[in-house]
Motif scaffolding. Structure first.
Motif, PDB file in Angstrom:
ATOM      1  N   LYS A   1      -0.849  -1.421   7.183  1.00 40.23           N
ATOM      2  CA  LYS A   1       0.166  -1.812   6.210  1.00 40.23           C
ATOM      3  C   LYS A   1      -0.077  -3.193   5.627  1.00 40.23           C
ATOM      4  CE  LYS A   1       5.161  -1.298   5.628  1.00 40.23           C
ATOM      5  NZ  LYS A   1       6.421  -0.933   6.311  1.00 40.23           N
TER       6      LYS A   1
ATOM      7  N   GLY B   1       0.835  -1.192   0.000  1.00 42.74           N
ATOM      8  CA  GLY B   1       0.000   0.000   0.000  1.00 42.74           C
ATOM      9  C   GLY B   1       0.867   1.238   0.000  1.00 42.74           C
ATOM     10  N   PRO B   2       0.302   2.386   0.292  1.00 43.31           N
ATOM     11  CA  PRO B   2       1.059   3.634   0.274  1.00 43.31           C
ATOM     12  C   PRO B   2       2.243   3.674   1.235  1.00 43.31           C
ATOM     13  CG  PRO B   2      -1.295   4.084   0.253  1.00 43.31           C
ATOM     14  CD  PRO B   2      -1.142   2.625   0.521  1.00 43.31           C
TER      15      PRO B   2
ATOM     16  N   SER C   1      -5.187   1.531  -3.614  1.00 44.75           N
ATOM     17  CA  SER C   1      -4.274   1.041  -4.655  1.00 44.75           C
ATOM     18  C   SER C   1      -3.858   2.152  -5.612  1.00 44.75           C
ATOM     19  CB  SER C   1      -4.928  -0.102  -5.440  1.00 44.75           C
ATOM     20  OG  SER C   1      -5.121  -1.227  -4.617  1.00 44.75           O
TER      21      SER C   1
ATOM     22  N   THR D   1       9.734   2.639   0.094  1.00 45.34           N
ATOM     23  CA  THR D   1       8.549   3.355  -0.382  1.00 45.34           C
ATOM     24  C   THR D   1       8.063   2.797  -1.717  1.00 45.34           C
ATOM     25  OG1 THR D   1       9.796   5.001  -1.657  1.00 45.34           O
ATOM     26  CG2 THR D   1       9.440   5.455   0.704  1.00 45.34           C
ATOM     27  N   PRO D   2       6.793   3.032  -2.063  1.00 47.89           N
ATOM     28  CA  PRO D   2       6.295   2.572  -3.366  1.00 47.89           C
ATOM     29  C   PRO D   2       7.132   3.090  -4.535  1.00 47.89           C
ATOM     30  CG  PRO D   2       4.463   3.180  -1.982  1.00 47.89           C
ATOM     31  CD  PRO D   2       5.696   3.605  -1.246  1.00 47.89           C
TER      32      PRO D   2
ATOM     33  N   THR E   1      -1.204   4.294  -4.142  1.00 48.23           N
ATOM     34  CA  THR E   1       0.099   3.639  -4.257  1.00 48.23           C
ATOM     35  C   THR E   1       0.656   3.775  -5.665  1.00 48.23           C
ATOM     36  OG1 THR E   1      -0.693   2.037  -2.619  1.00 48.23           O
ATOM     37  CG2 THR E   1       1.353   1.508  -3.774  1.00 48.23           C
TER      38      THR E   1
ATOM     39  N   VAL F   1       0.797  -2.696  -8.596  1.00 48.87           N
ATOM     40  CA  VAL F   1       0.374  -3.339  -7.348  1.00 48.87           C
ATOM     41  C   VAL F   1      -0.786  -4.283  -7.610  1.00 48.87           C
ATOM     42  CG1 VAL F   1       1.133  -1.449  -5.877  1.00 48.87           C
ATOM     43  CG2 VAL F   1      -1.200  -1.429  -6.770  1.00 48.87           C
TER      44      VAL F   1
END
Length: 297
Positions: free
Chosen positions: A182, A112-113, A148, A121-122, A151, A139
């Protein structure tokens, strides 16, 4: 007799700006249909009831999906505790191995974010995957449409900051998860048998498809909880970009309830317009239930 034109590969489609629609849920959908037991959720149904799997593939295809993914979740000989890619380093290893095949590699992470389990991090995850050789990144699973897409935005920004380019892919849950931590929906107290009140409507998914497209995502599909009608919603929303209706919709055309024009009740006929469904705030019908819940972790 003219030779048959070669089919376009996925990168050729994406390079040309074409939308590729993925398929949806198999584990949760087949469990609901009575073929798979909850627990490890091994896809024993592939061996014991292959016709059920084939039928679900056909439903997603008819709904508008371009890609049929093999139903292999939890089917590894090693019986891994988790088939998800929640750690960027593991996903990178997989990309490096897959690149040896000479085929295009699409790599999606179950994050996730907040990023992966190690705090990557994404944006950093996307950069690592592309540098490893992935042509498509994104994702899948664990989080709903809205989360989503947040993200995906972070992934896109990370790639842009690094001067890298890749095609973007999103396959969210078919459930709303604004209160997930998370770990995503598996940490919700409703998982796995009480998720139905969180199910996205087809109108939610049309919004998801439009927002994903506007973000620059061109591979759009679903994961757990995504039924064929959700995939049809994606295909219907993107008719202007794709130039055709999915087989499940081509007979009736408009996706915004035009068939309701023939209903016997005037108040239902009044719902045959996009504005009605776009602005609807659907009730759950569960008067004593909270709107959100507290994840277990």
């Amino acid at each position: 007799m003219a030779p048959t034109a070669a089919k376009k590969g996925i990168l050729e489609r994406l390079d040309s700006g074409e939308v590729v629609i993925g398929d949806g849920s198999f584990l949760i959908t087949l469990e609901k249909r009575g073929y798979v037991k909850a627990g490890l959720w091994t896809p024993e149904v592939v061996v014991e009831h292959p016709d059920a799997v084939r039928q679900l593939h056909m439903e997603f295809l008819r709904a508008g999906a371009n890609v049929m993914q093999t139903f292999t979740f939890s089917a590894s000989e090693e019986k891994l505790e988790s088939k998800y890619f929640e750690i960027a380093e593991e996903a990178v290893w997989a990309v490096e191995v897959l690149k040896e095949s000479g085929k295009p590699v699409a790599a999606t992470m179950c994050i996730g974010p907040e990023g992966d389990k190690n705090g990557v991090t994404p944006g950093e995850c996307a950069v690592k995957l592309v540098k490893a050789g992935a042509s498509i990144v994104g994702v899948n699973c664990r989080f709903g449409p809205g989360v989503s897409l947040k993200t995906m935005k972070l992934m896109k920004e990370g790639l842009h900051a690094a001067g890298l380019k890749a095609h973007l892919m999103v396959q969210s849950l078919g459930f709303h998860t604004p209160d997930c931590g998370k770990g995503g929906f598996v940490d919700l107290p409703e998982y796995p048998f009480g998720l139905e009140p969180r199910t996205a409507t087809r109108w939610d998914i049309q919004k998801y498809a439009r927002e994903a497209y506007n973000l620059g995502v061109r591979y759009i599909g679903g994961c757990c909880g995504f039924e064929p009608y959700h995939i049809r919603a994606i295909a219907e929303e993107l008719v202007p970009e794709r130039g055709f209706w999915p087989p499940a919709s081509e007979k009736h055309g408009s996706s915004w309830g035009s068939g309701l024009n023939m209903h016997t009740k005037p108040w239902i006929r009044a719902r045959a317009r996009r504005e009605y469904w776009e602005n609807l705030l659907p009730a759950s019908g569960r008067p004593f239930c909270p709107s959100l819940s507290k994840p277990d972790f």
